[in-house]
Every structure is written in C-alpha cells, then in structure tokens.
Write a protein that holds these residues in place. Sequence first.
Motif, PDB file in Angstrom:
ATOM      1  N   ARG A  58       0.854  -1.176   0.000  1.00 56.56           N
ATOM      2  CA  ARG A  58       0.000   0.000   0.000  1.00 56.56           C
ATOM      3  C   ARG A  58       0.891   1.228   0.000  1.00 56.56           C
ATOM      4  O   ARG A  58       1.864   1.295   0.745  1.00 56.56           O
ATOM      5  N   LEU A  60       1.490   5.134   0.825  1.00 58.41           N
ATOM      6  CA  LEU A  60       0.959   6.173   1.720  1.00 58.41           C
ATOM      7  C   LEU A  60       0.264   7.272   0.945  1.00 58.41           C
ATOM      8  O   LEU A  60      -0.674   7.880   1.401  1.00 58.41           O
ATOM      9  N   PHE A  61       0.737   7.539  -0.232  1.00 54.91           N
ATOM     10  CA  PHE A  61       0.210   8.654  -1.006  1.00 54.91           C
ATOM     11  C   PHE A  61      -0.798   8.228  -2.063  1.00 54.91           C
ATOM     12  O   PHE A  61      -1.616   9.005  -2.481  1.00 54.91           O
ATOM     13  N   ARG A  62      -0.698   6.986  -2.536  1.00 58.39           N
ATOM     14  CA  ARG A  62      -1.476   6.661  -3.732  1.00 58.39           C
ATOM     15  C   ARG A  62      -2.524   5.578  -3.519  1.00 58.39           C
ATOM     16  O   ARG A  62      -3.174   5.165  -4.459  1.00 58.39           O
ATOM     17  N   GLY A  63      -2.684   5.075  -2.323  1.00 61.91           N
ATOM     18  CA  GLY A  63      -3.708   4.069  -2.073  1.00 61.91           C
ATOM     19  C   GLY A  63      -3.210   2.659  -2.333  1.00 61.91           C
ATOM     20  O   GLY A  63      -2.011   2.414  -2.442  1.00 61.91           O
ATOM     21  N   ASN A  64      -4.154   1.729  -2.438  1.00 61.71           N
ATOM     22  CA  ASN A  64      -3.780   0.319  -2.597  1.00 61.71           C
ATOM     23  C   ASN A  64      -3.371   0.013  -4.029  1.00 61.71           C
ATOM     24  O   ASN A  64      -3.995   0.484  -4.972  1.00 61.71           O
ATOM     25  N   PHE A 138      -3.077  -0.057  -9.626  1.00 58.30           N
ATOM     26  CA  PHE A 138      -3.908   0.424  -8.523  1.00 58.30           C
ATOM     27  C   PHE A 138      -5.320  -0.135  -8.608  1.00 58.30           C
ATOM     28  O   PHE A 138      -5.945  -0.122  -9.671  1.00 58.30           O
TER      29      PHE A 138
END
Lengths: 179, 442
Positions: A58, A60-64, A138
């Motif tokens: 994951r 921190l900035f861009r999601g899963n 993503f």
Amino acid sequence: MTIPDWLHKKPGKRTIQIGLILTLCFQMAVLSVEYLGSVLPIWTGEEIILKTEPVDPRSLFRGNFVRLNYEINRIPTEPHTEFKIASVVYVSLVESKGIWQFDTLNAAKPHQGTYIRGRVRRSDSDTVQVEYGIEAFFMPREKALKVQNEMGGQAQVRVFVAPNGKARAVGFQCLGDAC
Amino acid sequence: MRLIQLFKKELSHEARIWVRDELVSEQQANTILARYGTSLSDDTDKNSFGYYLLMSLGVLFIGLALILIVSHNWDEIPSSIRTGSLLLLTLVTNAVGINLFLSQRTRAGIIWLLFGGMSYGASIMLIAQIYHLGEHFPDGIFWWALGILPLVVFTQSRLLALLSLGLASIWLVVESGEGFFPTLYPIFILVALWLTLFHARSRLLFLACIVGLLVWINLGLAWVMGSGYHFDPFAEQFPFSLGLALLINGAAWWLMRAEKSDWREYGLVLHIWLLRAAIVTLLVLSFEGVWEEYSSDRNWLSVISVIFIIVSGIVAFRLSRASGRYASLPVLMLTGYLAFSFTLVNSFSHMEFIAAIATNLMLLFMGILLIRRGIDQSETHYFYTGIVVLLLTAFIRYFDLIGDYIGGALLFLVAAGILMAAAKYWKHHVSLIALKQGEDRE
C-alpha cells in the motif's frame, strides 16, 4: 557586512500578480504533462501481453496497489557487464504463444521490432534489474487481494507500448473476477 | 540579556498591564520593549492568529481527507471525470486564493492557496493512480513540493514555506530510501532560509533548514563515497558532522551579534539547541563501548576528518571570539578535545579508554563553564543546564564504571578535585573583583 538590496526587497504588486499566475500555470503544466505522459502510450502504442507476479503493498500517497514483478524486470547479462543505475535501456521483445518475452538488451533505441523503455534499478555481476514504470497496478484493496490470491504467480498484464518505448499497463488478462 | 519569544510575549503582556495601571507611559513601555525586539502591539492580534492557525490546520486535515478519498480508488467513476474534477479543483482553489491574496485579504488568500496546494498534490497522486504509473514515485512528491515553492517566494507565507519544505523533506527521505541522491533539496532550503532571514520570522523554519542541510550534506558525503552510484556511509562522517556543528555554533554566535533582532533570536535558538545536542553527544561518547564501535583506521579520510574539525574550530573561534570568553572558550575546548580523541582512536589501538576519560573530563569542564556562565550572566537556563550535566555525568559513571571499581573511584576523585579547584578559583576571582571595586570606590 552589506546585504544586497534584492534580498530584502519585497516584490511589487504587479510582480506578485504575474508570479502567482505563472505558478498556477506551472502547476497545471505539471499535471498536464503527467496526464499526457500517462495516456499517450495508450493512444499511440501497440498492445502486448507480459507475464507477471502480483504482490500487494500500500502506498501512503497513492492508495492500494498490486506490485507487479515482470519476468522482464530481471534480465541476464554477460558477466561483469556494468550498467549505471538509473540509466535508460531498451529491451527488445519477441512474441511466443501470445506472451511477449525478453529478446535483447540495448543501451540505444532499436531501429525495428517491439521494444520497451526502462531504467536500470540495480546491476549485479550477471543480471540487471530494470523497471518500466508499469510495476504498480492500482485497485481497491479487496480486488487487489483477489488478484493476488486467484492469479498467484500466473498473472498476465495488457500493456501498451508507444513508438518511443514508453509503456503503460491497462489491465489484467481476464482470470476470475479480477479483470 | 536576550529573551526567547515565549518570554517576549509575557513581557509585552506585562508591559500592557503597567501602562493600564499608569506605572509607565505607553512610550516608555515601548522603549523598554524595543530593547528586546518586541512592542506593546506584539501579540494583540493573537485572537486572529488563533483563528488563522485553526483554519490552516482545518485545511491541512481537508487535504489529507482528499488524499484518502482519492486513494480509495473509485473504479465506478470514469477516469476522465476523476482527473477533470481534481484538475478543476486545483485550478479553482488556487484562482480563489490568488484573487483573495491580491485583493489584500492576505490570510484568507493563503489558506485558499494552501488548499490549492493540497489539491495539486492530490491531483498528481490521482493521475498516477488512474493510469497505474509505477515510475519512481518520489518524483511525484518532488513535483508537488516544487509547485508550491514559487508561492512561497511571491506570498512570503510561512505556512506555505512549511508545506513546501515539509514535502521536500519527505522527498529527501523517500528518494534516498529508494537509493537515489536528492540533489535539488538545497533549493527548498535556500528559499526557506531567504524567507526566514529577510522577510518573515520563524524559528521552526530556520531550525528545520539547518537540520535539513545537515542531513543533506551527510547524504551527499555517503553518495560521494559510493562514487555517485549508491550510498556508502562511512565512520568518518561522524567527526565531519561534529566539525559542521562547530561551524554552525560559530555562525550562531555571529548571528547573536547581528543588528536585526530576528537574526539575534535565530542565533540564540540555534546556540541553545546546539548546546543540548553537544551535551547529549558528549554523554553518548562518555561510554567506552561507543568509541569501540566507532571503527576507523588511520587513513586519508580519518586524517581529513580531524583536519576538518580543526579548521572548523578555527573558523568557529574567529566567528565567536567577539562575543566573549563564554563563546570562544567552549569552541577551543571542544575542538581540542575532538581532534585529540579522534586522532588517538584512529592512530593507536585500544585507546577507547583514554577517549572515554577525555569525554568525561570534557563534560565536567562543560558543566563548570555553564554554571559559571549562568551566574555571571544571570541566566538560570545555563546555570541549571550545567548542574544537570554534572549530575548526569556522575549518575552515568556511577552505574557504568570506566575500568573497575578503583578506576571509577579514581575518576570520581579527579572530578571532585577539578570541581573544588574551580570553586576555589571562583572564590579567589570574586574576592579579587570585590577588592578592585573597593579600590575604585576609594
């Protein structure tokens, strides 16, 4: 010690006005270049299929996202061949049973055939690790886990490769619900 | 006497009460406060500042919420609509911010520009997410920080500078974590330093710049040692960093003599933090085991690192000399001690014991000097720091003996001797002053 005036001087209202507008233009330009750089390979490129193995970190900035380890990420080289970290390389690909595989590694852009542009991430004595900017896919967490569980090490990804070698991943080859 | 910002606010608050009670006139109060770089109106706008601060934090939280919403990955919404919406949000929030800022509603404008900056960053991340960009992700943070940087120059806002420098520092960490050197980091430092030194006072930004610069220089040294291909940290970076700290301490004393009250305050804050860092470093180095872990042989790097300490010490001495003996004496002592200890450990084997003893004696001298400075200059902070240094040194050495019990006892006896000698000298010095004052009166 005398300090130059320009360090103290507050910019005039006109300068501030122009500066702020130019900053906004700069921000929009950055976003536009990022957007165009993302879609151009899809608009102008050739579709290929690459074999990969998904894992699920994951950001921190861009999601899963699903981290994709392609077969062409690790390329065998002649012993003691040195590649500078972050240098651009071109990997020529050949099709075999519907999957594109590694053919040759080139420092310069090839004149013919299908090739993908990447950057050297690590260089060992007999292999070189190359990244192509298509190593992250993503998707919501549940879907990402499903991809990992259902596809295991057998995933195949649809990738568009532009004439300049830049690649963009667009989706998985249909396997279960994870397309 | 110099006061830190917290006490300045107290003083200006007290002065307003004196004026209200007609103890002093408004002009007299302002004249007194001007000596300390403050005025009666210094914190009268604290209510509006509180509003501004809470609004700014609110915007920061909205921005974080926005990033999380974006991170959710809205598969059901077409990618073009998602991208378009965020581009529009970035455009509108920034445009509103620019309009408000230019129409003299500065604070409201900055809050909107802060929101615009967050939207801009969220847009960068969203586009990367929609199109599955797996490229080197620290680049996204770099472009985010760079997009905010011109706003700092044109609005001269500390809040935007904090956002820009904060993002740049995150980029520094992740970029180096990915194995690449963050070459352009000093651009952000330079802009933040320019802002704090010439336009807007912020001790936090100033200190953050110094810390960021130290980290960047250390990363640079490790990068150079890795021939510009990878990071190759080396033991001699430690004495290099200590040399840099000596230089910065010299610069802090130079700042404390500046004409601008802001610069004097930066110098004081920098000096106090360096003093704390020096005490912690000395306490750590007072253990023999730490010197054993510092494994460096006599090579060109160890020689250069000691030369660097000496050169930094000379420069720091020249910068601090005009501020008096409490400025220059510690510089000389620390330079001598560091050069001696590192030369010893680098050149001969099994010298860690001597280096640890030298460090303990250095702590002792530091403590005595701080107590004396505290009393001489009537500044309780230094007085109590000196006492804490001496007590901590005694406490640590009691539980972590250097040598055996006899060795530990000898060290305590030497320490007691030095303390008593210092006390005797002090008494002698005070009686000499009293004698001189008596002669002057006669």
